[in-house]
Design an enzyme around this catalytic site. Structure first.
Site, PDB file in Angstrom:
ATOM      1  N   SER A 113      44.023 -35.442   2.045  1.00  0.00           N
ATOM      2  CA  SER A 113      43.315 -34.792   2.633  1.00  0.00           C
ATOM      3  C   SER A 113      41.898 -34.524   1.921  1.00  0.00           C
ATOM      4  O   SER A 113      41.795 -34.434   0.390  1.00  0.00           O
ATOM      5  CB  SER A 113      43.542 -33.149   2.683  1.00  0.00           C
ATOM      6  OG  SER A 113      42.768 -32.334   3.254  1.00  0.00           O
ATOM      7  N   SER A 114      40.845 -34.944   2.606  1.00  0.00           N
ATOM      8  CA  SER A 114      39.388 -34.762   1.984  1.00  0.00           C
ATOM      9  C   SER A 114      39.164 -33.327   1.391  1.00  0.00           C
ATOM     10  O   SER A 114      38.406 -33.168   0.660  1.00  0.00           O
ATOM     11  CB  SER A 114      38.481 -35.288   2.917  1.00  0.00           C
ATOM     12  OG  SER A 114      38.271 -34.555   4.068  1.00  0.00           O
ATOM     13  N   GLN A 115      39.773 -32.375   2.082  1.00  0.00           N
ATOM     14  CA  GLN A 115      39.776 -30.813   1.643  1.00  0.00           C
ATOM     15  C   GLN A 115      39.923 -30.620   0.381  1.00  0.00           C
ATOM     16  O   GLN A 115      39.550 -29.589  -0.415  1.00  0.00           O
ATOM     17  CB  GLN A 115      40.501 -29.981   2.673  1.00  0.00           C
ATOM     18  CG  GLN A 115      39.853 -29.858   4.060  1.00  0.00           C
ATOM     19  CD  GLN A 115      40.552 -28.985   4.950  1.00  0.00           C
ATOM     20  OE1 GLN A 115      41.682 -28.213   4.563  1.00  0.00           O
ATOM     21  NE2 GLN A 115      40.115 -28.901   5.953  1.00  0.00           N
ATOM     22  N   ASP A 257      40.100 -36.332  13.082  1.00  0.00           N
ATOM     23  CA  ASP A 257      40.047 -35.284  14.102  1.00  0.00           C
ATOM     24  C   ASP A 257      39.998 -35.603  15.633  1.00  0.00           C
ATOM     25  O   ASP A 257      40.148 -34.909  16.362  1.00  0.00           O
ATOM     26  CB  ASP A 257      39.352 -33.990  13.787  1.00  0.00           C
ATOM     27  CG  ASP A 257      39.729 -33.467  12.689  1.00  0.00           C
ATOM     28  OD1 ASP A 257      41.026 -33.219  12.302  1.00  0.00           O
ATOM     29  OD2 ASP A 257      39.023 -32.603  11.853  1.00  0.00           O
ATOM     30  N   LYS A 284      48.785 -32.121   9.555  1.00  0.00           N
ATOM     31  CA  LYS A 284      47.562 -31.103  10.056  1.00  0.00           C
ATOM     32  C   LYS A 284      48.424 -29.958  10.646  1.00  0.00           C
ATOM     33  O   LYS A 284      49.586 -29.727  10.015  1.00  0.00           O
ATOM     34  CB  LYS A 284      46.987 -31.855  11.354  1.00  0.00           C
ATOM     35  CG  LYS A 284      46.070 -33.125  10.886  1.00  0.00           C
ATOM     36  CD  LYS A 284      44.837 -32.516   9.919  1.00  0.00           C
ATOM     37  CE  LYS A 284      43.878 -33.655   9.630  1.00  0.00           C
ATOM     38  NZ  LYS A 284      42.684 -33.407   8.857  1.00  0.00           N
ATOM     39  N   ARG A 334      43.558 -28.613  18.423  1.00  0.00           N
ATOM     40  CA  ARG A 334      43.234 -30.057  18.987  1.00  0.00           C
ATOM     41  C   ARG A 334      44.169 -30.599  20.004  1.00  0.00           C
ATOM     42  O   ARG A 334      43.795 -31.221  20.994  1.00  0.00           O
ATOM     43  CB  ARG A 334      42.887 -31.142  17.876  1.00  0.00           C
ATOM     44  CG  ARG A 334      41.873 -30.443  16.808  1.00  0.00           C
ATOM     45  CD  ARG A 334      41.225 -31.403  16.028  1.00  0.00           C
ATOM     46  NE  ARG A 334      40.340 -30.907  15.081  1.00  0.00           N
ATOM     47  CZ  ARG A 334      38.962 -30.349  14.987  1.00  0.00           C
ATOM     48  NH1 ARG A 334      38.648 -30.669  16.251  1.00  0.00           N
ATOM     49  NH2 ARG A 334      38.437 -29.971  13.945  1.00  0.00           N
ATOM     50  N   LYS A 359      41.326 -21.088  16.792  1.00  0.00           N
ATOM     51  CA  LYS A 359      40.929 -21.620  15.487  1.00  0.00           C
ATOM     52  C   LYS A 359      39.674 -22.462  15.174  1.00  0.00           C
ATOM     53  O   LYS A 359      39.097 -22.259  13.927  1.00  0.00           O
ATOM     54  CB  LYS A 359      42.314 -22.693  15.144  1.00  0.00           C
ATOM     55  CG  LYS A 359      42.081 -23.196  13.778  1.00  0.00           C
ATOM     56  CD  LYS A 359      43.417 -24.256  13.310  1.00  0.00           C
ATOM     57  CE  LYS A 359      43.249 -24.896  12.209  1.00  0.00           C
ATOM     58  NZ  LYS A 359      43.409 -23.992  11.110  1.00  0.00           N
TER      59      LYS A 359
END
Length: 387
Positions: A113-115, A257, A284, A334, A359
């Protein structure tokens, strides 16, 4: 960034942003529930760990407690953070005692995850020394890391994001207006999908060609599925073209995404595809790869997951269907938004748990109605079409 600059964090227009704003508007103490918001979990974890005096247990929804956070925790611990797992190692909930972290050089697996990287970057101005992050593995969603750096630069922190290394000085944020907020390109994917399936016209106000969002690249991918984009002063003007590519092969690691909308669109218009670099989608709100395989099977499409779970593909295989599909959304916004436009080709579909769009795009269903879709409770009779 606003909170760390001493300003009130903006509330935003979706559940994830509301969650982060709610958490950062109060002292970081007691039990903090991030709910299903992965963004809040990762960002607040780093900020709480780097904030002297914070003392909290950071938890979330049932699904959130199954989403990995180990690489971020390991990185923070290497900087001096006091974080303990309250349950299974590698997963929330987390007990966090905040302190000033030392900074320096760390290495982190950037493939999940880039988060994780954005969280460390945003907390770096609180540290005792500048922070250098060496990115290991296949870096997922690099455009999001670059977007974080750009927004930090706009707030007085000279962050620099390279493909394999990120550097952030320990200079404080300055208060700044939120003038770099843009409309969400990841939400635009579903309107590209609608334009492709309806062969209609859509105007997406405020979207610009030269965006700091990596998801703006979806314009070129959807062109291969029959949607042209023209940028005007008003925004992005989408129009349909009958020219489709015979197949679509794309590395989606920079914009994962967009995969649900692209996969559904490609199947519905009959364009075989191969999307690589999608391994992060297993982690996700749901396992999006498995979910897409299951839900598109309800329409007769036979998708495959290959290359050790990093490739999603469809070679054109189909089987007959004998009943209207009832789609599950797996508590994933999504998935709901990608499946709803199928009704253009298969009127009468049912989408379960539609509230999940709160969300990221709370007005999605209202916007569909405005565009001419008819939305009914499954118990209501379907009206006769107008002549």
């Amino acid at each position: 960034m606003a909170a760390l600059a001493g300003a009130m964090p903006p509330e935003g227009s979706c559940a994830d942003t509301h969650t982060i704003s709610r958490i950062l508007s109060s002292p970081l103490s007691g039990t903090i529930d991030a709910g299903p918001a992965g963004t809040a979990m990762r960002f607040v974890c780093a900020i709480a760990a780097a904030t002297e005096g914070s003392d909290c247990v950071l938890t979330g929804s049932e699904r959130m407690l199954k989403r990995p956070i180990g690489p971020l925790v390991d990185a923070l611990r290497s900087l001096g953070a006091d974080i303990a797992y309250e349950g299974e190692d590698g997963f929330p909930p987390l007990r966090i005692h905040g302190r000033r972290l030392r900074g320096g050089t760390i290495a982190i697996d950037a493939s999940v995850s880039s988060q994780y990287i954005s969280a460390l970057m945003m907390a770096a101005p609180l540290m005792a020394a500048p922070l250098t992050i060496e990115l290991k593995g296949v870096v997922g969603s690099l455009p999001y890391i670059k977007m974080t750096a750009a927004m930090m630069q706009n707030r007085g922190v000279a962050a620099d994001a390279e493909p394999l290394k990120v550097t952030v000085p320990n200079t404080p944020y300055r208060k700044a207006s939120d003038n770099d907020s843009e409309p969400d390109w990841s939400a635009a994917a579903f309107w590209y999908e609608i334009a492709a399936l309806t062969a209609g016209w859509v105007t997406l106000t405020g979207l610009t060609e030269h965006s700091i969002q990596g998801d703006s690249e979806e314009a070129s991918l959807f062109e291969k599925l029959g949607v042209l984009t023209e940028f005007t002063d008003e925004g992005a003007e989408l129009s349909a073209t009958p020219e489709l590519f015979n197949s679509l092969d794309a590395d989606m690691s920079g914009m994962p995404d967009a995969v649900p909308a692209l996969a559904v669109t490609a199947c519905m218009v009959g364009v075989p595809f191969r999307f690589s670099g999608v391994g992060a989608l297993h982690h996700k709100e749901c396992d999006r790869l498995e979910a897409l395989v299951r839900e598109l099977a309800k329409l007769g499409f036979i998708l495959d997951i290959e290359a050790y779970g990093t490739v999603l593909c469809w070679d054109g295989r189909r089987r007959p269907i004998h009943e209207l599909p009832v789609f599950d959304t797996y508590n994933d916004h999504r998935m709901a938004m990608a499946l709803a436009p199928v009704s253009v080709f298969v009127p009468g579909i049912v989408v379960r748990d539609v509230e999940v769009v709160e969300k990221s795009y709370p007005s999605y269903w209202d916007d569909l109605r405005t565009a001419g879709f008819t939305l009914l409770d499954p118990s209501e009779p379907i009206p006769e079409p107008e002549q």
